[in-house]
Scaffold this motif. Structure first.
Motif, PDB file in Angstrom:
ATOM      1  N   LEU A  92       0.832  -1.209   0.000  1.00 27.62           N
ATOM      2  CA  LEU A  92       0.000   0.000   0.000  1.00 27.62           C
ATOM      3  C   LEU A  92       0.865   1.257   0.000  1.00 27.62           C
ATOM      4  O   LEU A  92       0.598   2.204  -0.745  1.00 27.62           O
ATOM      5  N   TYR A  93       1.892   1.266   0.814  1.00 22.45           N
ATOM      6  CA  TYR A  93       2.771   2.439   0.872  1.00 22.45           C
ATOM      7  C   TYR A  93       3.455   2.681  -0.476  1.00 22.45           C
ATOM      8  O   TYR A  93       3.496   3.802  -0.973  1.00 22.45           O
ATOM      9  N   LEU A  94       4.006   1.630  -1.061  1.00 24.82           N
ATOM     10  CA  LEU A  94       4.781   1.818  -2.286  1.00 24.82           C
ATOM     11  C   LEU A  94       3.893   2.136  -3.485  1.00 24.82           C
ATOM     12  O   LEU A  94       4.325   2.850  -4.404  1.00 24.82           O
ATOM     13  N   GLN A  95       2.655   1.644  -3.492  1.00 26.44           N
ATOM     14  CA  GLN A  95       1.780   1.879  -4.636  1.00 26.44           C
ATOM     15  C   GLN A  95       0.839   3.069  -4.437  1.00 26.44           C
ATOM     16  O   GLN A  95       0.384   3.660  -5.421  1.00 26.44           O
ATOM     17  N   THR A  96       0.511   3.413  -3.207  1.00 23.90           N
ATOM     18  CA  THR A  96      -0.491   4.448  -2.955  1.00 23.90           C
ATOM     19  C   THR A  96       0.081   5.665  -2.247  1.00 23.90           C
ATOM     20  O   THR A  96      -0.152   6.800  -2.673  1.00 23.90           O
ATOM     21  N   LEU A  97       0.835   5.445  -1.170  1.00 22.83           N
ATOM     22  CA  LEU A  97       1.387   6.587  -0.423  1.00 22.83           C
ATOM     23  C   LEU A  97       2.371   7.375  -1.285  1.00 22.83           C
ATOM     24  O   LEU A  97       2.566   8.571  -1.082  1.00 22.83           O
ATOM     25  N   SER A  98       2.960   6.732  -2.263  1.00 23.61           N
ATOM     26  CA  SER A  98       3.926   7.387  -3.144  1.00 23.61           C
ATOM     27  C   SER A  98       3.259   8.239  -4.210  1.00 23.61           C
ATOM     28  O   SER A  98       3.943   8.951  -4.955  1.00 23.61           O
ATOM     29  N   ALA A  99       1.925   8.192  -4.299  1.00 24.26           N
ATOM     30  CA  ALA A  99       1.212   8.844  -5.408  1.00 24.26           C
ATOM     31  C   ALA A  99       0.292   9.951  -4.892  1.00 24.26           C
ATOM     32  O   ALA A  99       0.596  10.610  -3.903  1.00 24.26           O
ATOM     33  N   ASP A 100      -0.839  10.136  -5.525  1.00 25.21           N
ATOM     34  CA  ASP A 100      -1.646  11.348  -5.342  1.00 25.21           C
ATOM     35  C   ASP A 100      -2.914  11.157  -4.524  1.00 25.21           C
ATOM     36  O   ASP A 100      -3.808  11.998  -4.573  1.00 25.21           O
ATOM     37  N   GLU A 101      -3.019  10.062  -3.750  1.00 28.85           N
ATOM     38  CA  GLU A 101      -4.276   9.787  -3.063  1.00 28.85           C
ATOM     39  C   GLU A 101      -4.198   9.882  -1.546  1.00 28.85           C
ATOM     40  O   GLU A 101      -5.225  10.043  -0.890  1.00 28.85           O
ATOM     41  N   MET A 102      -3.036   9.768  -0.964  1.00 31.05           N
ATOM     42  CA  MET A 102      -2.927   9.542   0.481  1.00 31.05           C
ATOM     43  C   MET A 102      -1.772  10.337   1.082  1.00 31.05           C
ATOM     44  O   MET A 102      -0.743  10.527   0.440  1.00 31.05           O
ATOM     45  N   ILE A 103      -1.958  10.787   2.324  1.00 30.96           N
ATOM     46  CA  ILE A 103      -0.890  11.438   3.106  1.00 30.96           C
ATOM     47  C   ILE A 103      -0.873  10.819   4.503  1.00 30.96           C
ATOM     48  O   ILE A 103      -1.928  10.607   5.121  1.00 30.96           O
ATOM     49  N   TRP A 104       0.322  10.509   4.999  1.00 32.48           N
ATOM     50  CA  TRP A 104       0.512   9.953   6.344  1.00 32.48           C
ATOM     51  C   TRP A 104       1.071  11.052   7.244  1.00 32.48           C
ATOM     52  O   TRP A 104       2.104  11.652   6.940  1.00 32.48           O
ATOM     53  N   SER A 105       0.409  11.326   8.341  1.00 37.17           N
ATOM     54  CA  SER A 105       0.753  12.482   9.171  1.00 37.17           C
ATOM     55  C   SER A 105       2.041  12.307   9.962  1.00 37.17           C
ATOM     56  O   SER A 105       2.777  13.283  10.183  1.00 37.17           O
ATOM     57  N   TYR A 106       2.313  11.089  10.412  1.00 37.97           N
ATOM     58  CA  TYR A 106       3.397  10.867  11.366  1.00 37.97           C
ATOM     59  C   TYR A 106       4.685  10.511  10.631  1.00 37.97           C
ATOM     60  O   TYR A 106       5.032   9.340  10.469  1.00 37.97           O
ATOM     61  N   GLU A 107       5.392  11.534  10.193  1.00 39.90           N
ATOM     62  CA  GLU A 107       6.557  11.308   9.342  1.00 39.90           C
ATOM     63  C   GLU A 107       7.784  10.836  10.112  1.00 39.90           C
ATOM     64  O   GLU A 107       8.826  10.595   9.514  1.00 39.90           O
TER      65      GLU A 107
END
Length: 520
Positions: free
Chosen positions: A73-88
């Protein structure tokens, strides 16, 4: 490595075995051992170890950065234009979502390592189920017959792992059951992986169970066809060849396999999606069970992460009221896909804006950006999953809606064998199911640009987006920028080499046959 993990799925409850026992012949005295060993291959897709959600069976990999579905999920979705993860401060997430990753990113290592463990487990299963081994152990004729299908499933799971390695990395350590266990594996490039996976899936098809005829969570012919369809749709990216006709042919086989759309879009993403109307739409799930397979996989991450910092809406999603306190939000470009008035009542539009700004100028500010309620730990019949943190919601890795969209896209790209009537019917059926009033589209309305947007509206947060953007020429370069692409607030162009992830430094060090991908 541990030979097999426990697989305590909804339909396949296997007690974990001590790894030392599994190494000996005593383990195989009971013929149920073969099913248990196969369960271990499947379990590696959901679990990270056999001692609870914090455990990891891969030395040097943390459970939180190596669960298969989560890192996919991270490599296919978080890397693109749909999702942001707050806790960097979570290892690797900042680099993935800002597209500034390198070969030391733990999430990239987690995907590389976890996929190769599935391959190793599958190879081990195949070594233990040769005709010679079964004859030595005087295995009954009935079990031998059953093992034919087991072996096909193990080969499919191995092929699927090589498929993801081909897609994400363009190369892989390559080994089969015929290679010595301690030998340094050779390396296969993209073309070699494509040819191997295609050949394997075609070869094993006859030995797999028919679509919808296997136990929940186990692979059948439909899963093999699905991987082939995805490969053929992306063949120009992978091997520089057009295979859209082949994609249509396989999509037609899947559609004829008896799958049907869930009566409700939401059913695909609920705690009982193994038994509600989604059971005939989901072609292959990654199992999640709040009691027996507790792990920090994609659905647990998303359901808890969907809980807004302002809204505290966790109780409605079947988790703790505060959830993970605003961990996940959506990027502006995704929210704008539902901006037209025709999407106000579209059931795929689960965005919550409230007083929030659509812009995210500060990723650490959890009050910026819209939130979403696509996944839940709710049951379609009322009530919730068994646990208020670890959800019962299976992750729909492959489902029929994607097949409809692939069929249409392949036809638009020049593939033969599809009909205009079917393209219109499949697209309109998705929009009708979603309660979208614009559900009488004609082929003139169904353009490639429409398909890309509709894929995001239908399949968002299902680990497809990076692959789609690459196929449409929009992931790298600057023709399409999204918030925080390339670490720019409004997005900047990415270099072409970022269509592939780097080979992890640790993997390069362990196998000199691997070479780093260009640009890293």
């Amino acid at each position: 490595m541990v030979i097999a993990l426990s697989s305590c799925t909804k339909d396949l409850d296997i007690t974990p075995q001590d790894d030392q026992d599994l190494l000996g012949e005593d383990f195989f005295k009971n013929e149920t051992a073969y099913k248990e060993l196969l369960a271990g291959v499947y379990a590696n897709l959901s679990l990270t170890g056999i001692d609870g959600p914090e455990s990891s069976n891969i030395q040097g990999l943390d459970a939180g950065t190596s669960q298969f579905g989560r890192v996919l999920l991270y490599l296919q979705t978080l890397s693109a234009d749909e999702m942001i993860w707050s806790y960097e401060n979570d290892p690797g997430t900042r680099e993935i979502q800002r597209n500034i990753w390198n070969a030391d990113d733990p999430i990239i290592l987690g995907m590389f390592g976890r996929s190769h463990v599935t391959i190793a487990f599958a190879n081990n299963f195949l070594r233990e189920t040769t005709d010679a081994k079964l004859a030595e152990r005087n295995v009954s004729a009935a079990t031998k017959t059953e093992i034919v299908a087991f072996r096909a499933e193990a080969r499919l799971l191995r092929a699927m792992s090589y498929y993801y390695m081909m897609d994400l990395f363009g190369q892989a350590n390559f080994a089969t059951e015929n290679d010595a266990i301690n030998a340094k594996p050779q390396t296969y490039n993209r073309k070699q992986l494509f040819d191997f996976v295609e050949s394997e899936l075609i070869t094993i098809e006859a030995d797999l169970k028919a679509p919808l005829q296997n136990q929940h969570g186990r692979a059948d012919k439909g899963v093999a066809w699905m991987i082939l369809a995805k490969m053929y749709l992306n063949a120009e990216v992978y091997i520089g060849e057009s295979k859209y006709t082949e994609c249509i042919t396989v999509c037609k086989e899947i559609i004829a396999g008896g799958y049907t759309l869930a009566t409700s879009y939401a059913h695909n993403f609920m705690a009982d999606n193994d038994v509600n109307s989604a059971k005939n739409e989901i072609i292959f799930p990654l199992i999640s069970d709040g009691t027996f397979t507790q792990n920090y996989g994609p659905t647990t991450v998303m359901v808890n992460g969907e809980v807004g910092s302002l809204e505290a809406n966790g109780a409605a999603l079947g988790v703790g009221a505060g959830g993970w306190g605003g961990a996940l939000r959506v990027r502006k470009q995704f929210a704008l896909l539902f901006n037209d008035g025709i999407y106000n009542n579209d059931t795929r539009n689960t965005l919550i804006s409230g007083t929030r700004s659509i812009e995210i100028t500060d990723i650490s500010d959890k009050d910026q950006g819209y939130i979403i309620e696509k996944y839940s730990n709710d049951k379609s019949t009322g009530g919730f999953g068994a646990d208020q943190t670890f959800v019962d919601t299976d992750f729909p890795l492959f489902r029929l809606a994607d097949v409809y969209l692939m069929y249409a896209e392949a036809q638009l790209r020049g593939g033969t064998g599809a009909t205009t009537a079917n393209v219109e019917n499949y697209i309109n059926s998705l929009r009708s199911r979603a309660n979208n009033p614009q559900n009488n589209l004609t082929i003139a309305d169904i353009t490639l640009s429409f398909i890309l947007d509709e894929r995001s509206r239908e399949l968002h947060w299902e680990a497809h987006r990076r692959q789609d953007l690459i196929r449409f020429g929009k992931f790298t370069g600057g023709s399409y920028n999204w918030a925080w692409k390339g670490n720019g607030t409004n997005g900047i162009a990415l270099p072409a080499h970022m269509k592939l992830y780097p080979i992890p430094s640790a993997s390069l060090a362990s196998n000199p046959n691997l070479t780093q991908n260009a640009g890293y």
